[in-house]
Design a protein around this motif. Structure first.
Motif, short mmCIF file in Angstrom:
data_model
loop_
_atom_site.label_atom_id
_atom_site.label_comp_id
_atom_site.label_asym_id
_atom_site.label_seq_id
_atom_site.Cartn_x
_atom_site.Cartn_y
_atom_site.Cartn_z
N ARG A 90 2.20 1.93 -3.41
CA ARG A 90 1.15 2.53 -4.24
C ARG A 90 1.03 4.01 -3.95
NH1 ARG A 90 -3.15 -0.98 -2.61
NH2 ARG A 90 -2.27 -2.97 -3.11
N ASN A 91 1.05 4.38 -2.68
CA ASN A 91 0.98 5.80 -2.30
C ASN A 91 2.15 6.57 -2.90
OD1 ASN A 91 -1.31 5.33 -0.80
ND2 ASN A 91 -0.26 5.34 1.17
N GLU A 119 0.83 -1.21 0.00
CA GLU A 119 0.00 0.00 0.00
C GLU A 119 0.87 1.26 0.00
OE1 GLU A 119 -2.98 -0.12 3.13
OE2 GLU A 119 -3.24 -2.27 2.78
N ALA A 120 1.93 1.26 0.76
CA ALA A 120 2.83 2.42 0.82
C ALA A 120 3.50 2.65 -0.55
CB ALA A 120 3.89 2.22 1.90
N ARG A 124 1.79 7.28 -6.58
CA ARG A 124 0.83 8.34 -6.88
C ARG A 124 1.44 9.72 -6.75
NH1 ARG A 124 -3.64 5.15 -4.17
NH2 ARG A 124 -2.88 6.03 -2.24
#
Length: 143
Positions: A138-139, A135-136, A142
């Protein structure tokens, strides 16, 4: 991880010279080409930061600046190498122009991995940790 200590000049908000930026960029490019550079960033002076200390059952926040610049971190570089000796080789290549005075000392620290925590980091906790890293990433992608 190579920890870069702050200096009074950095704490005053001085960003560095063109030569220092060029030298650091060349150093980082050398590490990229060698496949060991993972990440690196400089940090704003502590006047733009804060500290939170756990006291009497609550977090107490103190705004910067902080007094002792010798104990402050101004930046970091994360490298992925096969040994302590290899890490020290890269540390010794740090641009001299970015070491402002005799006695300026970089700090080398190893980042903990999941296997370093032993059985207390259960398979369930390890799985969640990995999910958080995905998840990190992915962040970060972005922006």
């Amino acid at each position: 991880m190579i920890l870069v200590p702050s200096t009074p000049l950095i704490e005053r908000g001085t960003m560095g010279t063109e030569q220092q930026f060029a030298d650091m960029q060349a150093y980082n490019e050398e590490m990229l080409k060698a496949g060991v550079f993972v990440d690196g960033e400089g940090l704003h002076p502590t006047s733009k930061g804060a500290r939170a200390a756990w006291q009497a059952g609550e977090w107490v926040v103190t705004d910067g600046p902080f007094a002792e610049s010798k104990e402050l971190v101004a930046g970091f570089t994360i490298i992925d190498v096969s040994s302590r000796e290899e890490a020290l080789e890269w540390l010794r290549k740090w641009p001299v122009s970015c070491a402002p005075e005799p006695g300026y000392a970089l700090e080398l620290r190893q980042i903990l991995r999941a296997e370093d925590f032993g059985d207390e980091l259960t398979p369930e906790l390890r799985e969640r940790e990995e999910q958080m890293r995905v998840e990190a990433a992915r962040n970060a992608a972005r922006g």
